[in-house]
Design a protein around this motif. Sequence first.
Motif, mmCIF file in Angstrom:
data_model
loop_
_atom_site.group_PDB
_atom_site.id
_atom_site.type_symbol
_atom_site.label_atom_id
_atom_site.label_comp_id
_atom_site.label_asym_id
_atom_site.label_seq_id
_atom_site.Cartn_x
_atom_site.Cartn_y
_atom_site.Cartn_z
ATOM 1 N N LYS A 128 0.834 -1.200 0.000
ATOM 2 C CA LYS A 128 0.000 0.000 0.000
ATOM 3 C C LYS A 128 0.869 1.250 0.000
ATOM 4 O O LYS A 128 0.602 2.210 -0.733
ATOM 5 N N GLU A 129 1.928 1.241 0.826
ATOM 6 C CA GLU A 129 2.830 2.389 0.882
ATOM 7 C C GLU A 129 3.555 2.585 -0.445
ATOM 8 O O GLU A 129 3.734 3.709 -0.912
ATOM 9 N N GLU A 130 3.976 1.482 -1.065
ATOM 10 C CA GLU A 130 4.665 1.566 -2.354
ATOM 11 C C GLU A 130 3.731 2.111 -3.426
ATOM 12 O O GLU A 130 4.150 2.900 -4.283
ATOM 13 N N LYS A 131 2.460 1.699 -3.381
ATOM 14 C CA LYS A 131 1.480 2.177 -4.350
ATOM 15 C C LYS A 131 1.270 3.684 -4.208
ATOM 16 O O LYS A 131 1.204 4.416 -5.196
ATOM 17 N N ILE A 132 1.166 4.141 -2.964
ATOM 18 C CA ILE A 132 0.983 5.567 -2.708
ATOM 19 C C ILE A 132 2.180 6.363 -3.220
ATOM 20 O O ILE A 132 2.028 7.425 -3.834
ATOM 21 N N LYS A 133 3.388 5.845 -2.970
ATOM 22 C CA LYS A 133 4.598 6.530 -3.425
ATOM 23 C C LYS A 133 4.630 6.618 -4.950
ATOM 24 O O LYS A 133 5.004 7.653 -5.518
ATOM 25 N N LYS A 134 4.238 5.530 -5.633
ATOM 26 C CA LYS A 134 4.217 5.529 -7.092
ATOM 27 C C LYS A 134 3.203 6.543 -7.618
ATOM 28 O O LYS A 134 3.458 7.237 -8.607
ATOM 29 N N VAL B 81 4.667 9.984 -7.343
ATOM 30 C CA VAL B 81 5.668 10.214 -8.397
ATOM 31 C C VAL B 81 4.982 10.477 -9.735
ATOM 32 O O VAL B 81 5.375 11.382 -10.485
ATOM 33 N N GLN B 82 3.934 9.695 -10.036
ATOM 34 C CA GLN B 82 3.214 9.853 -11.298
ATOM 35 C C GLN B 82 2.520 11.213 -11.377
ATOM 36 O O GLN B 82 2.512 11.864 -12.428
ATOM 37 N N LYS B 83 1.947 11.651 -10.252
ATOM 38 C CA LYS B 83 1.276 12.950 -10.228
ATOM 39 C C LYS B 83 2.272 14.085 -10.432
ATOM 40 O O LYS B 83 1.992 15.058 -11.141
ATOM 41 N N LYS B 84 3.439 13.957 -9.790
ATOM 42 C CA LYS B 84 4.474 14.978 -9.947
ATOM 43 C C LYS B 84 4.971 15.018 -11.386
ATOM 44 O O LYS B 84 5.209 16.095 -11.946
ATOM 45 N N LYS B 85 5.124 13.838 -11.999
ATOM 46 C CA LYS B 85 5.580 13.758 -13.380
ATOM 47 C C LYS B 85 4.545 14.373 -14.322
ATOM 48 O O LYS B 85 4.903 15.104 -15.257
#
Length: 206
Positions: free
Chosen positions: A107-113, A116-120
């Motif tokens: 869940k934490e890894e999904k949130i981090k991804k 990152v995608q939103k920032k990109k």
Amino acid sequence: MKFLTGLLISSLSLTILNAQTTMCFKENHKSMTTIESTKLDGGLCASNTSVKDMVKNGWSVDDIKINKSDNGFNYIYIFKKQSINTNSTFVANEQDLEDKIMARIKKEEKIKKEIVQKKKAQASFESGKIKYTKTCQTCHGVNGEEEYGTSRAINNINLEDFKTIMRDYANMSYDRGQASVMFPYTSTVTSEDIENIYEYLKKVNK
């Protein structure tokens, strides 16, 4: 240490408010496979009792919170003791605990991804906005809606067609009567610029 102080206060509060609930923790633990047999700090564990010991003493694992630290993971366990009058029992085994831990980590890894995608996506939008405003807006309008001369509006062209048109204008192999006007612009934009411009137009025309 704020982390330890906060946990100790919370742990003490839980124990006082409800004698059947306690919270224990372990900081910077590196091995997921040994956490259940490692003595936990705080609460009724008091650095003397592990998860397995708590379960043997009639406690069940109600929740697990996991945060990544610089030297491993921080674990917080919420234990509850079943009422004497209840007929239900909770059996905590190693697989149950491992599944909960893995679910938390995923869940934490999904949130981090997602972050990152939103920032990109935001960076792509901002870059596309700057490039479009400087290069395209004068002829094609604020949102790509203008039909400059014999060219069509570019606010509703799909990505593949947009890429092809920009490429062919740059190669001088496409002309709707504006090739000479388009060439100086299309010959200087990169493929990344084209995708950013497209994403910008797509968002502002929603």
